[in-house]
Write a protein that holds these residues in place. Structure first.
Motif, short mmCIF file in Angstrom:
data_model
loop_
_atom_site.label_atom_id
_atom_site.label_comp_id
_atom_site.label_asym_id
_atom_site.label_seq_id
_atom_site.Cartn_x
_atom_site.Cartn_y
_atom_site.Cartn_z
N PRO A 89 -6.71 -19.15 -46.36
CA PRO A 89 -6.26 -18.52 -45.10
C PRO A 89 -4.73 -18.42 -45.01
O PRO A 89 -4.21 -17.40 -44.53
CB PRO A 89 -6.82 -19.44 -44.02
CG PRO A 89 -8.01 -20.07 -44.63
CD PRO A 89 -7.64 -20.26 -46.08
N LEU A 90 -4.02 -19.42 -45.49
CA LEU A 90 -2.56 -19.35 -45.48
C LEU A 90 -2.06 -18.23 -46.39
O LEU A 90 -1.17 -17.46 -46.02
CB LEU A 90 -1.95 -20.68 -45.90
CG LEU A 90 -0.42 -20.71 -45.96
CD1 LEU A 90 0.18 -20.48 -44.56
CD2 LEU A 90 0.07 -22.02 -46.52
N ARG A 91 -2.66 -18.12 -47.57
CA ARG A 91 -2.30 -17.06 -48.51
C ARG A 91 -2.58 -15.68 -47.90
O ARG A 91 -1.77 -14.76 -48.04
CB ARG A 91 -3.09 -17.25 -49.81
CG ARG A 91 -2.55 -16.47 -50.98
CD ARG A 91 -3.28 -16.83 -52.25
NE ARG A 91 -2.97 -18.20 -52.65
CZ ARG A 91 -3.84 -19.01 -53.24
NH1 ARG A 91 -5.07 -18.62 -53.49
NH2 ARG A 91 -3.48 -20.24 -53.59
N MET A 92 -3.71 -15.55 -47.21
CA MET A 92 -4.04 -14.27 -46.57
C MET A 92 -3.06 -13.95 -45.45
O MET A 92 -2.67 -12.80 -45.27
CB MET A 92 -5.49 -14.28 -46.07
CG MET A 92 -6.48 -14.23 -47.21
SD MET A 92 -8.26 -14.34 -46.83
CE MET A 92 -8.42 -14.19 -45.11
N LEU A 93 -2.66 -14.95 -44.68
CA LEU A 93 -1.68 -14.76 -43.62
C LEU A 93 -0.35 -14.28 -44.20
O LEU A 93 0.26 -13.35 -43.68
CB LEU A 93 -1.47 -16.07 -42.85
CG LEU A 93 -0.36 -16.06 -41.79
CD1 LEU A 93 -0.65 -15.04 -40.69
CD2 LEU A 93 -0.20 -17.46 -41.20
#
Length: 158
Positions: A89-93
């Motif tokens: 999720p952090l990478r997608m953000l």
């Protein structure tokens, strides 16, 4: 970890693995999957392989330590929750933010902080892998190719 003849002890540590990974990743080498070559990010993005497990396989190769199916499956299971809950999720953000950077005044600063957080999470994930690995007795083998083993490994078939 000790080789079968008990003459060689290898100290596998999270810090040693992290330093190895930083050096290896910076070289942006290409690795074979089938008849094609890909760098680590391509292996992650095109084939769903975890960069940290790829790096761990290369780290084990350096010490001529052979992984096996049971260990590899446990390594994958160990990081899956953290990967899906926090790291991905952090990478997608970060990627979403990048696509809208014109609208965000502090984009460079935010992106930098997100990258720092992602690196800390990667380091944590590597630590998880080392802790798991230390629960297994692995064997020394002069002819190891753990990365190829992982790249061709499909846990869904087990």
């Amino acid at each position: 970890m000790t080789s079968p003849n008990k003459t060689k002890t290898v100290d596998i540590s999270a810090e040693g693995f992290w330093h190895f990974s930083c050096e290896e990743y910076a070289q942006n080498k290409y690795y074979s999957k089938g008849k094609q070559s890909f760098n680590l990010l391509e292996l992650q993005n095109k084939f769903g392989k975890n960069v940290n497990i790829c790096l761990l396989m290369l780290y084990l190769d350096k010490f001529q330590i052979k992984s096996n199916q049971e260990v590899l499956l446990k390594l994958i299971q160990t990081i899956t929750h953290f990967d899906t809950t926090y790291l991905l999720p952090l990478r997608m953000l970060r990627k979403k933010l990048k696509s809208q950077y014109d609208d965000i005044e502090l984009y460079k600063s935010i992106r930098s902080k997100l990258l720092d957080a992602e690196l800390l999470m990667e380091k944590h994930q590597q630590s998880q892998l080392i802790v798991t690995l230390k629960n297994y007795s692995l064997t020394h083998n002069d002819l190891v190719d753990n990365l190829s083993f992982y790249l061709n490994f499909n846990e869904k078939l087990i």
